[in-house]
Design a protein around this motif. Structure first.
Motif, PDB file in Angstrom:
ATOM      1  N   ASN A   1     -27.356  58.796  48.368  1.00 45.13           N
ATOM      2  CA  ASN A   1     -27.998  58.331  47.141  1.00 45.13           C
ATOM      3  C   ASN A   1     -29.450  58.796  47.039  1.00 45.13           C
ATOM      4  OD1 ASN A   1     -27.176  56.925  44.887  1.00 45.13           O
ATOM      5  ND2 ASN A   1     -28.004  54.981  45.584  1.00 45.13           N
TER       6      ASN A   1
ATOM      7  N   ASP B   1     -30.546  52.865  42.835  1.00 43.70           N
ATOM      8  CA  ASP B   1     -31.236  52.565  44.089  1.00 43.70           C
ATOM      9  C   ASP B   1     -32.548  51.861  43.778  1.00 43.70           C
ATOM     10  OD1 ASP B   1     -31.547  52.378  46.800  1.00 43.70           O
ATOM     11  OD2 ASP B   1     -31.967  54.496  47.135  1.00 43.70           O
TER      12      ASP B   1
ATOM     13  N   HIS C   1     -32.831  57.306  44.881  1.00 38.24           N
ATOM     14  CA  HIS C   1     -33.892  56.652  45.627  1.00 38.24           C
ATOM     15  C   HIS C   1     -35.245  57.283  45.295  1.00 38.24           C
ATOM     16  CE1 HIS C   1     -35.680  54.184  48.696  1.00 38.24           C
ATOM     17  NE2 HIS C   1     -36.262  55.259  49.210  1.00 38.24           N
TER      18      HIS C   1
ATOM     19  N   GLY D   1     -24.061  52.426  44.368  1.00 35.72           N
ATOM     20  CA  GLY D   1     -25.342  52.235  45.025  1.00 35.72           C
ATOM     21  C   GLY D   1     -25.138  52.230  46.524  1.00 35.72           C
TER      22      GLY D   1
ATOM     23  N   GLU E   1     -32.425  45.929  45.404  1.00 40.18           N
ATOM     24  CA  GLU E   1     -31.153  46.639  45.274  1.00 40.18           C
ATOM     25  C   GLU E   1     -30.290  46.002  44.188  1.00 40.18           C
ATOM     26  OE1 GLU E   1     -30.237  49.499  46.569  1.00 40.18           O
ATOM     27  OE2 GLU E   1     -31.954  49.736  47.888  1.00 40.18           O
TER      28      GLU E   1
END
Length: 143
Positions: free
Chosen positions: A129, A47, A133, A111, A88
């Motif tokens: 996620n 992430d 993150h 992802g 990303e």
């Protein structure tokens, strides 16, 4: 190695326990759960995060085994003002490089950016996620 794994897990638990709730958010957020990879495989979740105040970005990656145990984690600060799609994509690149550097040959790369996933064709999308993150956001504190 075990100490690093434990430290990573404790850091993530601490950060998850100290997430600020947003009272103005009226709709409930759907929490998707993370699913472990099949036997003999590792899963690399990635992430990205954007730090507008410093014109920088961060990426995070977590490598888990088939039991869901964190094997390794990466939090990397990027001294560049990347946009959402760029950060990303950088997270996918960093996660892939990280997995290869530590010797993984077969793994699942996941992802939460649908655009990047579609661009890379054939990779799995994961919406749950959050720990990765948090690692990406943690990168702001790296000097």
């Amino acid at each position: 190695m075990e100490l690093c794994r434990d430290a990573s897990m404790w850091l993530l638990e601490f950060q998850e326990a100290n997430v600020v709730t947003l009272p103005w958010l009226s709709e409930p957020v759907l929490q998707q759960c993370w699913l472990p990879p099949s036997n003999q495989l590792y899963k690399v979740n990635v992430d990205g995060a954007i730090f507008k105040a410093t014109n920088e970005s961060g990426v995070g990656a977590i490598i888990r085994d088939a039991n869901g145990l964190v094997v390794l984690a990466l939090s990397q600060r990027i001294h560049a003002p990347l946009g959402p799609l760029e950060v990303e994509a950088k997270a996918f690149e960093s996660g892939l490089e990280f997995a290869v550097e530590v010797g993984l040959q077969e793994f699942i790369l996941e992802g939460d950016s649908l655009n990047v996933v579609h661009a890379l064709q054939g990779l799995t999308l994961l919406n749950g996620n959050k720990p990765v993150h948090l690692l990406a956001k943690h990168a702001i504190s790296i000097v």
